[in-house]
Each structure stands twice: as C-alpha cells, then as structure tokens.
Design an enzyme around this catalytic site. Structure first.
Site, PDB file in Angstrom:
ATOM      1  N   GLU A  17       4.242  -1.090   0.824  1.00  0.00           N
ATOM      2  CA  GLU A  17       3.117  -2.015   0.878  1.00  0.00           C
ATOM      3  C   GLU A  17       3.621  -3.407   1.227  1.00  0.00           C
ATOM      4  OE1 GLU A  17       2.143  -4.018  -3.403  1.00  0.00           O
ATOM      5  OE2 GLU A  17       1.143  -2.114  -2.976  1.00  0.00           O
ATOM      6  N   SER A  18       2.692  -4.256   1.638  1.00  0.00           N
ATOM      7  CA  SER A  18       3.018  -5.644   1.976  1.00  0.00           C
ATOM      8  C   SER A  18       2.420  -6.571   0.930  1.00  0.00           C
ATOM      9  CB  SER A  18       2.448  -5.988   3.357  1.00  0.00           C
ATOM     10  OG  SER A  18       1.038  -5.824   3.367  1.00  0.00           O
ATOM     11  N   HIS A  19       3.124  -7.654   0.671  1.00  0.00           N
ATOM     12  CA  HIS A  19       2.583  -8.738  -0.149  1.00  0.00           C
ATOM     13  C   HIS A  19       2.901 -10.044   0.565  1.00  0.00           C
ATOM     14  CE1 HIS A  19       1.050  -8.431  -4.506  1.00  0.00           C
ATOM     15  NE2 HIS A  19       0.491  -7.504  -3.776  1.00  0.00           N
ATOM     16  N   HIS A  32      -7.764  -5.451   4.968  1.00  0.00           N
ATOM     17  CA  HIS A  32      -6.675  -5.015   4.093  1.00  0.00           C
ATOM     18  C   HIS A  32      -6.945  -3.636   3.502  1.00  0.00           C
ATOM     19  CE1 HIS A  32      -3.192  -5.657   1.510  1.00  0.00           C
ATOM     20  NE2 HIS A  32      -3.911  -5.250   0.478  1.00  0.00           N
ATOM     21  N   ASP A  42      -3.731   3.644  -9.118  1.00  0.00           N
ATOM     22  CA  ASP A  42      -3.317   2.365  -9.683  1.00  0.00           C
ATOM     23  C   ASP A  42      -4.308   1.290  -9.261  1.00  0.00           C
ATOM     24  OD1 ASP A  42      -2.193   1.532  -6.933  1.00  0.00           O
ATOM     25  OD2 ASP A  42      -1.544  -0.106  -8.231  1.00  0.00           O
ATOM     26  N   ASP A  50       1.876   2.837  -7.437  1.00  0.00           N
ATOM     27  CA  ASP A  50       1.472   3.864  -6.466  1.00  0.00           C
ATOM     28  C   ASP A  50       2.297   5.130  -6.664  1.00  0.00           C
ATOM     29  OD1 ASP A  50      -0.462   2.325  -5.271  1.00  0.00           O
ATOM     30  OD2 ASP A  50       0.811   1.653  -3.624  1.00  0.00           O
ATOM     31  N   SER A  55      -0.927  -4.573   7.672  1.00  0.00           N
ATOM     32  CA  SER A  55      -1.194  -5.961   7.292  1.00  0.00           C
ATOM     33  C   SER A  55      -1.431  -6.770   8.556  1.00  0.00           C
ATOM     34  CB  SER A  55      -0.006  -6.533   6.505  1.00  0.00           C
ATOM     35  OG  SER A  55      -0.236  -7.892   6.193  1.00  0.00           O
TER      36      SER A  55
END
Length: 719
Positions: free
Chosen positions: A81-83, A34, A258, A105, A518
């Site tokens: 971004e990925s979550h 990651h 961040d 970010d 990801s």
C-alpha cells in the site's frame, strides 16, 4: 473534496431521494480514486493474476499463494500500500501508519506478518526539505516495525527532483499461513452473524483520509491537511497481532477486514458487499475515545489498530474474552443481513443504501492519454572517467543505504538468512523448509525516460534480484503511483508503466496478486514520475544463497543484456550518469528471452562453483563492481576493447537483466547460458581489496576504503 454533481445524480437515482449528510460523505470517500480506482481500473486487466500457486487473487486485503513445502501445505500472503500524501504532511506518522495498515491487511487473511519491504522516493537529496521528509519517514517505519516485531528486510530508496512536492512511501508485507484451514477472507458469510469491532478506540483522527489521498497536494497541505493523517500506536498493534492469532487458533472468525481507508464505513460495507449481503449497524455501539462524535465521524474516522470481524453469535462472548485478555476494546456494532447496508445513530437511520452500490457503483473514468515522446540522443561531452565514477558511485541514488536499513530490526523472528544490503533478502520459512527471497523497488529515472520500457525493466530487475540468490520468481504485488490522471500526458505515462509492468510479469510467468494504485500525486512542484513499485518473492530449497560480495577466488563474468556490443545497444537513457551530467538518450533494449535468462540464473546461482552473484542495473557496471569489492577481495577488470563501446556506456549504462557472477567454473556458466544470453569475460577476483578497470581511454583504480568513502554519502550527510 465533495461529491461531484454527476456522482450526486447517480446516488439520487439509486436511492430515490437526496442522500443524508453521512451517506454523501460515505459515497465521497468510497467513490474516491483512492478506494474505487476510477481512473486506473480500466487498465488493470492487463495484469495476469492466475497460476497454479494462486489461492486468493486481487480484490481482498492481500493476495495468497501456496509455496513449496516439505510438510503440510503452506501459504504466504502478499500486500502493498501507499501512504504518500500523509507522509508529506506528517512524515513520521504518515509512514508509521502505512506499516500498520499493511500489517493489518495481512492479519485479516489469517496470516502472521513475517517481513516488510519499504520503497521510498524523495526529492533531491541536497534539499533540506527532502532530507526532513526522508529522516521522518525512515524513523516512522523503523519505530512502528521494530515495536511490533516484524522485520523490515528489503526495499529501495530513490531521490529525484520531481518528488520534491510529493514523496512516495510504498510498504509491502509478507505473511505466513502454516495451515490452510487458518485462511480467512473479507467475504461476509451468513446473515445473522455479528459484526464485532476489535482493537483501539475510535477518535476523530484520519477523517476524510481516502478523499485526501485522491486530490493533488496543495501548497498549504502540511498545515491544512494534518487532521486527515492517522496517528498510530504500535504497541496496540502488537497486541492486535497476537489477539488475531488467538482468534484464528480457535476458529472464531468467519470473515475479516482491517479498518483503513474510509474507516468503519469502508471496511464493513466492503465485507458485506463481497458476500452479496447487507448489514445493520448501530454507530453508538462503537467504543470511542472522544465525546460527542457524530455519525459521519464514527463512519469515516481512520483511527488505527482496528479490525472488523464477522463472528457467529455463539462465539461473540469468547471473542470479547480474548480481546479483554490483550487489553483491546471489543464492540458488537451490528449484524450481517440480507438487505441494504443500514447504519443508525441515536435512533435515526443515517445510511440506507445497497452495499454493492456503495462499493462498486462508482463509474469509471474514460480519460485521454498521450504517448510519451522518444528521447533524442544528446550525450554530455568531455566528462573525465574518474569524475564520472566518483559522481555516479557517490550519488545518493546508488550509494549505500545502510543508514536506512540499520535503523530497522531485520533479525527479529530469526528468519532473515540474507539481510538487507544484498539484491534480495532471503527469509527462512522453516515451517515449509523453503527459502523466500524478497525484492521491492522501482527506478524513477528509467520510467521518466521511457514509461513502458522502464516498467518492463523494473519487473525484470526485481526478478533478477531474487534469481541471483537462487530463488525462482513466484508471485508479486504492485503499487502503481502516478500524478493527476486528468492530464493526458500524465495519464499516458501511467498507462505505459501499467502495460510495461504487466507485460514483463506475464513473460516471466509471475502472477500479480493485487496491489495498490495511488494517483493525484501532484503538487505545485508538478507531477511525480510514473512509479511502478513491484514487490516480488521467489522460492528456493533451503535458505543459503550466494552473496553479492566477492570471495576473491574466481573468474568474473557479466551475463545478460547486450551491454558490451557497441553504442547501438549500450544506451544511456535513464542512467544515473545522465542524471549527474545532463543529456538524454534512448532507453536500452532488454533481453530477447528474459524468462530463460531468469530460469538459467537460478540454476547457476545454486551451483557449488558460484561464489558471488550481483544484479547489474542502477549505476551500471561501475556501481555493481564497487559494491562487490571489500578490504578482503578486489577485482581486475578488462574493458580495453574499442569495439565494445564507449567507456561511459560500458561503465555507466543501465540495463535490467544483467548479473555479475564470480565462479570457479567459467566454462560451465558459458554453457548454461549458451543460446539464452551473452556471457562476457570481465577478468578475475583477487585478494587485493582494489578495483582495477582497464579501458580503451585509460585505467581506473580505487581501493575498498576509497569506494566506501564515496558510498557512505548518506551517512556522512545525516549523522
């Protein structure tokens, strides 16, 4: 996860001793897939990130480009971004904190967030669990975005069986820097400067989130991995947004990062590593909300709404005052040095390692890749056209997504000139007198059928979306999602989407400013489809754009890929039609000159004779026309020419690089695209409120109310 034997040996060799418990955990997270991109980094050089407009390229919290301005030079930031794993375990908090992370970010570059895009991928809509995840994710995004006052203006939603055990939540953010002097980066500047942690207090939530995101989801992930999911507080994030503005206004920040993956340890070590420096950090100085925390918890907790700032010593008191004004915590946790990255805890040194080795020391993986096999032609037979039309137009994949975007406040900040529901949102950047078109998404059906060609189509479709609103593609970021890269067939598909996306972006002269990777999106249900989400912006003079809805007064033209020149060109591979009725086919060919097509479309979309424009892709021409009609405007379309191909291919074939144009000057459109792309006469728009399609095998006729009834399947099933 734990530090592998080979990684452990590298660490011991570098340090000359066994790592402490805190060091081992820090290396485990910072060297995870990651954070370190160990399997993907060797592929990412395919992307072209250069251009006259590029100010900051890949490697920072967000990319930065200049945009045309009628006044002072103006920049925008782009990040994505990925979550994914967190959103499976806890859909509300997982998705919400994805929004919070990408907004921070943006803040760390000195920008103010002005727009969000969400691209979401779930299992089959008919499954109860998929709907549970879908509803929770949308609620989390809407709650967080609405509370912080950042509009979610565009995105995509797709349903596919192979996301059942591992949904994807990809969130992009655009920020505004209206004065170049406000730009901040994550590169630490000078030894002796202080490191100040500002924002929420630190707890134990999100521990090990980076390593959790770097492994396949287990069958019991929803219960066992819940502690790895962060919990967000959007009201604190809103205060942090405004405090960040005040800090930038007073030029108090030298660099910023961040706190996301790997928490304080990740943010602070990456900052000083970028500057070729080190740090001394006292972990007990961190303001906390839970008692008796240990060193590893301070380092790796991914508590939300926190920023790490580099501040000159003489400015520390003023930073504290501003933090206090916004009811935020502020801790001087250490300072920048010329030595190692050193962390102490209760008088004991718990980390002492070179910052660059922490951030960049992980070796890359050399993995085998298998080329995907080409799809044979095996088409369904005997499908009634009305049945096919109703199934494709009424599929959750191609149906209206109003249920999603009506939950988002897309009007906050009063910038949204073209709202959600069109090909692209258009934002008014009044500071520059520039319109900013914004599109985001991918199609798992395309990239399952053909990873390389499907990814090329994803890039071209997003570029077509902004061009159809009269905006020139300007820059992009990507979120590259794949399964377990250790499986050669999975890695081969992932390599295909990287190469395809990079090749088309390069052809279109769109620099890719950075993004997110990801991997290990794999579960007991199997790997996800290779999914290359692209978030792309275009720029234009002013904020007006032709709508997707018909005016009912002009001729209808289909411009683009050779979709009406026989079955040899009008392939059905990757189409929703095949997803509904079974079968396989080769993925269709793209345009020979996609860049010329996009450039010409920009000019035509801005012509006064153009009344409506709509990208023709997902669901084919049938869905495009269904989306364009209304109770006030209908269309009569003639496809009754047997030499043009089968009715199914004509109506439901999906190709990127196509657009339906309503115009009062059809000859001018033909002239503009002469030698660039084919132009086909479809018929005309009228005020009937009905879609009438003439085909060689029969006619189709649906009025606006019938089509609306087909397209509201998500509303009907969830409300």
């Amino acid at each position: 996860m734990s530090l592998s034997d080979s990684d452990h040996d590298l660490v011991v060799e570098e340090l000359g001793r066994e790592p402490t418990r805190a060091e081992a955990a820090l290396f485990e997270n910072l060297w995870s897939e990651h954070c370190a991109y160990r399997s993907s980094w060797p592929l990412l050089s395919a992307f072209d990130s250069e251009g006259d407009q590029v100010v900051v390229g890949p490697g920072d919290d967000a990319g930065v480009v200049s945009i045309p301005s009628d006044g002072e030079e103006t920049y925008i930031t782009m990040g994505i971004e990925s979550h994914n794993h967190p959103s499976y375990v806890d859909p509300f908090d997982g998705a919400a904190t994805g929004v919070g992370g990408i907004v921070r970010d943006t803040l760390s570059m000195g920008a103010y967030p002005i727009a969000l895009a969400d691209s979401l991928y779930f299992g089959d809509f008919d499954r109860e669990h998929s709907r549970y995840l879908f509803e929770g994710v949308v609620e989390g995004i809407s709650h967080y975005g609405n509370c912080i006052g950042v509009p979610t203006v565009t995105g995509s939603t797709a349903f596919h069986d192979d996301y059942e055990g591992n949904p994807l939540v990809n969130v992009a953010c655009v920020g505004l820097i209206d004065d170049p002097d406000r730009l901040v980066t994550a590169e630490a500047q000078h030894p002796g400067n202080k490191l100040v942690l500002v924002g929420n207090s630190t707890g134990r939530d999100g521990l090990g989130g980076a390593s959790f995101a770097s492994e396949d989801l287990a069958e019991d992930a929803e219960t066992e991995d819940r502690p790895a999911v962060q919990v967000g507080d959007p009201y604190t994030e809103k205060l942090l947004i405004e405090a960040n503005e005040a800090l930038i206004d007073e030029d108090l920040i030298e660099s910023a990062r961040d706190l996301g993956a790997a928490g304080l340890g990740g943010a602070s070590s990456e900052m000083v590593a970028k500057g070729g420096l080190g740090a001394n950090i006292e972990l007990t100085n961190v303001h906390e909300r839970e008692p008796n925390m240990n060193a590893m918890e301070y380092l790796l907790a991914e508590s939300q709404e926190r920023m790490c700032y580099e501040v000159r010593p003489e400015n520390v008191d003023r930073v504290r005052e501003i933090a206090d004004r916004y009811d935020l915590g502020a801790s001087v946790i250490g300072e920048v040095t010329e030595g190692n990255y050193v962390c102490t805890f209760e008088g004991e040194t718990v980390v002492d390692a070179p910052a660059e080795f922490l951030g960049d020391g992980a070796p890359y993986n050399d993995l085998p890749a298998e080329e995907p096999t080409e799809q044979p032609r095996d088409l369904p037979e005997g499908v009634d056209l009305d049945e096919a039309f109703e199934a494709v137009v009424g599929s959750p994949n191609t149906a209206s997504k109003e249920w999603v975007y009506r939950q988002y406040d897309h009007e906050v900040q009063v910038r949204t000139a073209t709202p959600p529901g069109d090909d692209a949102a258009v934002m008014a950047v009044r500071e520059a007198g520039t319109g900013l078109a914004f599109s985001s998404g991918a199609d798992p059906n395309w990239t399952t059928a053909a990873p390389y060609e499907g990814a090329r189509a994803v890039a071209l479709e997003n570029a077509t979306n902004v061009a159809a609103k009269g905006a020139t593609p300007h820059a992009a970021v990507d979120c590259l999602n794949g399964g377990n890269p250790e499986k050669p067939d999975v890695y081969g598909g992932f390599k295909g989407i990287v190469d395809g996306l990079a090749e088309m972006c390069r052809t279109l002269d769109v620099p890719v400013l950075g993004g997110n990777v990801s991997l290990y999106n794999d579960s007991v249900a199997g790997p996800i489809p290779p999914t290359p989400t692209l978030a792309l912006v275009g720029v234009k003079d002013g904020y007006d754009a032709p709508p997707a809805a018909l005016a009912g007064e002009g001729d209808l033209l289909l411009v683009g890929a050779r979709s009406l020149e026989g079955d040899a060109e009008a392939r059905l591979g990757g189409s929703e039609y095949l997803a509904q009725f079974g079968g396989t086919d080769r993925f269709p060919a793209s345009l020979d000159e996609p860049d010329a097509f996009v450039d010409t479309l920009v000019d035509v979309a801005n012509d006064d004779a153009t009344l409506a424009t709509h990208d023709a892709s997902h669901g084919g021409l049938a869905v495009t026309l269904a989306e364009m009609i209304s109770e006030e405007a209908g269309a009569s379309v003639d496809l009754d020419a047997p030499t043009k191909g089968s009715p199914a291919a004509l109506l439901f074939g999906e190709q990127a690089g196509r657009v339906v144009i309503e115009t009062t000057d059809a000859s001018a459109v033909r002239e503009a695209f002469d030698g660039v792309a084919p132009v086909y006469d479809l018929g005309s728009a009228d005020d009937s409120g009905t879609l009438d399609v003439a085909l060689a095998d029969g006619d189709l006729s649906y009025d606006a109310a019938e089509i609306a009834g087909l397209r509201d399947v998500i509303d009907r099933e969830l409300d």
